[in-house]
Write a protein that holds these residues in place. Sequence first.
Motif, PDB file in Angstrom:
ATOM      1  N   VAL A   1       0.752  -1.238   0.068  1.00 35.93           N
ATOM      2  CA  VAL A   1      -0.091  -0.142  -0.016  1.00 35.93           C
ATOM      3  C   VAL A   1       0.662   1.476  -0.103  1.00 35.93           C
ATOM      4  CG1 VAL A   1      -1.909   1.380   1.422  1.00 35.93           C
ATOM      5  CG2 VAL A   1      -1.743  -1.064   1.149  1.00 35.93           C
ATOM      6  N   ILE A   2       1.777   1.255   0.770  1.00 34.70           N
ATOM      7  CA  ILE A   2       2.762   2.360   0.762  1.00 34.70           C
ATOM      8  C   ILE A   2       3.359   2.613  -0.434  1.00 34.70           C
ATOM      9  CG2 ILE A   2       5.127   3.411   1.967  1.00 34.70           C
ATOM     10  CD1 ILE A   2       4.273   1.627   4.359  1.00 34.70           C
ATOM     11  N   TYR A   3       3.925   1.613  -1.151  1.00 37.80           N
ATOM     12  CA  TYR A   3       4.574   1.638  -2.236  1.00 37.80           C
ATOM     13  C   TYR A   3       3.778   2.211  -3.616  1.00 37.80           C
ATOM     14  CZ  TYR A   3       6.840   0.544  -6.980  1.00 37.80           C
ATOM     15  OH  TYR A   3       7.392   0.372  -8.041  1.00 37.80           O
ATOM     16  N   THR A   4       2.331   1.784  -3.430  1.00 36.20           N
ATOM     17  CA  THR A   4       1.372   2.456  -4.231  1.00 36.20           C
ATOM     18  C   THR A   4       1.166   3.862  -4.186  1.00 36.20           C
ATOM     19  OG1 THR A   4       0.329   0.125  -4.430  1.00 36.20           O
ATOM     20  CG2 THR A   4      -1.085   2.122  -5.120  1.00 36.20           C
ATOM     21  N   LYS A   5       1.001   4.157  -2.736  1.00 39.42           N
ATOM     22  CA  LYS A   5       0.851   5.493  -2.826  1.00 39.42           C
ATOM     23  C   LYS A   5       1.715   6.448  -3.277  1.00 39.42           C
ATOM     24  CE  LYS A   5      -2.215   5.074   1.256  1.00 39.42           C
ATOM     25  NZ  LYS A   5      -2.428   5.389   2.533  1.00 39.42           N
TER      26      LYS A   5
ATOM     27  N   TYR B   1       4.094   5.719  -5.472  1.00 40.33           N
ATOM     28  CA  TYR B   1       4.113   5.594  -6.898  1.00 40.33           C
ATOM     29  C   TYR B   1       3.214   6.766  -7.620  1.00 40.33           C
ATOM     30  CZ  TYR B   1       5.139   3.849 -11.806  1.00 40.33           C
ATOM     31  OH  TYR B   1       5.384   3.488 -12.937  1.00 40.33           O
ATOM     32  N   LYS B   2       2.055   7.038  -6.961  1.00 37.32           N
ATOM     33  CA  LYS B   2       1.093   7.983  -7.336  1.00 37.32           C
ATOM     34  C   LYS B   2       1.675   9.419  -7.047  1.00 37.32           C
ATOM     35  CE  LYS B   2      -3.163   5.694  -6.415  1.00 37.32           C
ATOM     36  NZ  LYS B   2      -4.503   5.283  -5.557  1.00 37.32           N
ATOM     37  N   LYS B   3       2.557   9.617  -6.296  1.00 35.41           N
ATOM     38  CA  LYS B   3       3.330  10.842  -6.027  1.00 35.41           C
ATOM     39  C   LYS B   3       4.275  10.973  -7.174  1.00 35.41           C
ATOM     40  CE  LYS B   3       2.839  11.552  -0.953  1.00 35.41           C
ATOM     41  NZ  LYS B   3       3.745  11.902   0.455  1.00 35.41           N
ATOM     42  N   PHE B   4       4.937   9.928  -7.404  1.00 30.59           N
ATOM     43  CA  PHE B   4       5.975   9.912  -8.588  1.00 30.59           C
ATOM     44  C   PHE B   4       5.215  10.391  -9.788  1.00 30.59           C
ATOM     45  CE2 PHE B   4       8.047   7.790 -12.314  1.00 30.59           C
ATOM     46  CZ  PHE B   4       9.353   8.088 -11.903  1.00 30.59           C
TER      47      PHE B   4
END
Length: 866
Positions: free
Chosen positions: A657-661, A663-666
């Motif tokens: 979940v942390i990675y997905t969030k 990646y959205k910032k990226f």
Amino acid sequence: MAFVTQSCSRKKDTFVSRNFHALGTKYNILYNGDIALQRGIDGVNDAFTENFWELLPVERMEISEDIFLPGQSKNADFERAEEKAIKAVQKHGMNINGREKNPQIDEAYLLLGKARYYDQRFVPALAAFNNILNKYPTSDKINQVKIWREKTNMRLNNDEVAIKKLKRLLEEEEGNIEGQDLADASAALAQAYINTKSKDSALAQLAVAAENTKIKREKARYHFIRGQLYNEFKKKDSANIEFDAIIDMHRQIPRAFYINAHLEKSYNHDALDGDDIEFQEYLTELEENRENRPFLDKIYYRIAEYHRNKASDSLAEAYYNKSLRKTTSDKHLRALSYETLGNMYFDRNIYKTAGAYYDSTMTAMVENSKPFRIIKKKRENLDDVIYYKGVAVTNDSILKMISLPKEEQLAIYSVYTEQLKQQALEEEKRKAEELEKRSSQTTISNNGIDAKNPRSGISQKGSPGEFASKSKSISPVGNNKSSFYFYNPTTVAYGKNEFLRIWGDRKLQDNWRLSNQRAGINNAVRKDVVTTNTTDDKRYDPETYLASLPTKQTEIDSIAKERNFAYYQLGIIYKEKFKELELSKSRFEDLLESNPEDRLILPSKYNLYKIYIELGLNTKAEAMKADIIANYPESRYAEILLNPESELTKDENSPEVIYTKLYKKFDNQEYQAVIAEAETQIKRLEGDDFLPKFEILKTSAKGRLYGFEEYKKGIDYIALTYPNTEEGRKAQDLLQNAIPALAKKEFVPDDKPKNFNVIYQFQKGSGEDIDTFIKTLDEEIEKKIKYFDLTTSKDVYDENTTFVVVHGLKSIQGASGFAQLLESDEKDKRGKPVKPKITKEYFAISSPNYTIIQRHKNLNAYLKLE
């Protein structure tokens, strides 16, 4: 002639005409067509390879996936048979008043259908069979035609239709259909039942087919399929009866059926209640029978399986290898042998050898099949364990050696170098003995010496000098004009050297050629040479190895750190990929006793806790749980242990979940936030499988923000730090293939690209509202520029600069004069032109060059070119 021709007309229904055309059809055209058909069938049978590892098909025929255009044929014999059948119909058909008077025409259509069937053109074949059923319902071949039609329907996947019509045929013609026709109908019906997974119904039909066929090869096939089906139903006794029926036919059938019946019967041997000694004699008899030599690969494999089931791994391995040496075309058997050997070494934790066997397994498998993918995945997992195990063993050895006193180190290396010396001396001795042996057997053929009769030719008495005097003259190298051998010092020296090379230093005695004795000085010299070599070679000096040991504490710490990380990775691999919990436990426990880095301690303890739970070591598990909660109360692992059912633990706080969030910032170009958050998660999730994903996300963000060199540095770090993860392998691939291309920073001339951009720069802290500017820009473009499909975007250039980019211009001139495109013909109330709303400075750039400045952050270099 005219009378005979008139009498044999196809238009006259006379006794002479009917019999003339019938005889011509049967004994000329159809005869040759049947020969061609049989030749084609024999070719199909020869090309078909029986796969006894699977349920055999009722009919020996391999379906090809090749696609042929209408009119094309796969086999010249079937094409010829079809031509003969068509010729019979065209030249000798006697269709008078709607009825065929030539009794051989139905045979011609049957030949036509068979030729098309074996040529795998099933729709035209079905048309030929239907033609007979429609036009010749009273044909004596009508039952055969019905059977062939349903066989064709099965090839077209119409199994239900075939079952229905074959059952009707057997019911309606009960008592009338018999012999080979009954066998063929029953066999076809059995195949239809097998196709529809009604295998119990197929058993009864195969029994009828085996009983009524007169063809021994078919009888053996039907019995074998029945045996295979009984084995599927776990009825070993019934299966053995079928295999015994095949064995009783012995030489009347193909040897492959006979041998495989024996092997299938042997697999049904009861290892617990059966006579083990008798069974071993049975297998030995199969092995030693000379007639079974072409099938030794399968026999050896069966014996290997027997020994493996008896836990005699060494004997099993020997027979698997014997099977591999005999295997020819049976790829499935070769794959089974390689895979089994790989599994045996895998179970003994000898992963490097297991990996080699799995490599060989894949060469004998169908690529991209499910079994192939399973083995490939297992092999890829082995790469990790082989690598980290090698690191652990090597670094353990170095650290152990460093911990010893220098005297013990010297003693160990002295023993090692002495072993190397001894091996070198033995190797030299072996070579000398081989040379001695060759020398003692050498004959001088040019002088008539017979190796079997040494006294023939040149006398063996005298000195070695006689050899030189009777040798052929060697071309002189010097200026001596005499052709006499001994007058030329060069040739004399050459001859002496050649003599020593071939014969060694021989004593002056009779029978010197047959003597195995060389002058002692030569052997002494040879020994001195070896001793000198071993003395001078640094490989045999213990001090060489002592000097190579690391002495700096930083080097020692680095070795220990690498070893500890290898321990950690091995623990994870054993636990997650191979489910070897005991091995995983020992690795983690060894790691915690080796003074590891702080980042490895917590994940190792948590993994040990999970392993203790699975192994039932509840006391140790509770102690480890208490340790984690007490010493790491703020950690993610402590949170999981305290709240195992927490939705926060499962979802919001999980790495995924942390990675997905993040990646959205990226995607939103929040690169600085991505870098900072990724670094936090990398420290927090040390040792987690998700860690490399955060590393590569951080590297990508740094590349977008700081340019190519930072990106390259990050990719290099990932490739070195995580070499056996998916991300590490991708990083390595990028370094080899993509990075060299991305490194190019030369700008492209403006006459080559087809797309151009307009760039507006905004500096951080300038107070300008970028979003408002973009909104105004979009409105102006939509209102004033109708003939270009333009779009805008906001791109981060670096920490201090943001670009607003207009995309879609097709020339550098149009991009450079973009301000003019935004002007309009509008005028205010006083008649003066309306001032454009967009007046900010900009520069034009082609799309390839824009990519370069974003990648290398060399905007200033580009602006200087303008």
